[in-house]
Design an enzyme around this catalytic site. Structure first.
Site, PDB file in Angstrom:
ATOM      1  N   SER A  43       0.851  -1.186   0.000  1.00 38.78           N
ATOM      2  CA  SER A  43       0.000   0.000   0.000  1.00 38.78           C
ATOM      3  C   SER A  43       0.886   1.235   0.000  1.00 38.78           C
ATOM      4  CB  SER A  43      -0.900   0.027   1.235  1.00 38.78           C
ATOM      5  OG  SER A  43      -1.553   1.282   1.367  1.00 38.78           O
ATOM      6  N   TYR A 101      -1.938  -0.218  10.545  1.00 34.53           N
ATOM      7  CA  TYR A 101      -2.024  -0.647   9.142  1.00 34.53           C
ATOM      8  C   TYR A 101      -0.779  -0.229   8.375  1.00 34.53           C
ATOM      9  CZ  TYR A 101      -3.677  -0.982   4.328  1.00 34.53           C
ATOM     10  OH  TYR A 101      -3.797  -1.276   2.988  1.00 34.53           O
TER      11      TYR A 101
END
Length: 237
Positions: free
Chosen positions: A132, A146
């Site tokens: 990501s 995250y």
């Protein structure tokens, strides 16, 4: 001849969203594709019928299940690790058990899957991990856990690229920004905030991410390894 003809590929987390687009692209390019799913049995079956790919139900939070799936699908030419979860919220309020499960799926699973695949992978094989843009940048509160899991993929790829380089096996991370999936729909509540950061003010499509994966798993990418490939519409620019 198709670019991936006679190549055996495994996509961990392939029944929906980005994973399903990767399955479609690799199958279209001629690979013999197997993909895993956890709870989306109907979606997995429909995708298998559409593409001719094989399905395996497997929980990426389990090291044993992950390594068994990789071992039984091998020896592989291509491994794509797409399975992942996102927990966003204030660090002091997030459920610790949920954070640990996210670490299992987002960090431990890619590591153990990649190592298990490498044991029998043919020279010149390809390992691609879907990370990501939040591995580089966390531009909002609540993204610490995250973002940590996605930045870990960067060191994993750099280290394994050196370990496996003598065999011509490449290891790369694809780092999407906002992509239109069930997890982050283009018409979701965070749309305007995310687009305000971006140079191209729209969500990406799963097919666009799959196109980058197709390049990295194809014959022209044999000199590309240990690298982060950001595809985010300028989210992190």
């Amino acid at each position: 001849m198709s670019t991936l003809a006679q190549k055996r590929a495994l996509v961990l987390g392939g029944s929906r969203g980005i994973g399903a687009a990767i399955v479609r692209r690799l199958a279209r390019d001629g690979a013999d594709v197997t993909f895993t799913y956890s709870g989306s049995a109907d979606a997995a079956q429909a995708l298998a019928e559409e593409t001719g790919a094989k399905t395996v139900q497997s929980d990426s939070a389990s090291r044993d299940a992950t390594t068994r799936t990789v071992r039984e699908a091998g020896p592989l030419d291509i491994l794509v690790v797409n399975a992942g979860v996102a927990m966003i919220g204030e660090a002091v309020e997030l459920d610790p058990d949920g954070v640990d499960r996210m670490i299992d799926i987002n960090i431990r699973s890619p590591y153990h899957a990649s190592v298990e695949a490498a044991k029998t992978m043919a020279d010149g094989g390809r390992i691609v991990i879907i990370g990501s843009v939040n591995g580089d940048r966390v531009p909002f509160a609540g993204g610490a856990a995250y973002g940590m899991t996605k930045s870990a993929m960067q060191s994993l790829a750099r280290g394994l690229a050196r370990d496996l380089g003598p065999r011509g096996i490449t290891v790369n991370v694809v780092q999407p920004g906002p992509v239109d999936t069930d997890m982050n729909p283009a018409d979701g509540p965070m749309r305007d905030v995310m687009h305000s950061f971006m140079a191209i003010k729209r969500h990406g499509t799963p097919a666009e991410i799959a196109g980058m994966v197709a390049y990295l798993t194809g014959p022209e990418a044999g000199y590309v390894t240990g690298a982060m490939h950001t595809i985010d519409g300028g989210f992190g620019a």
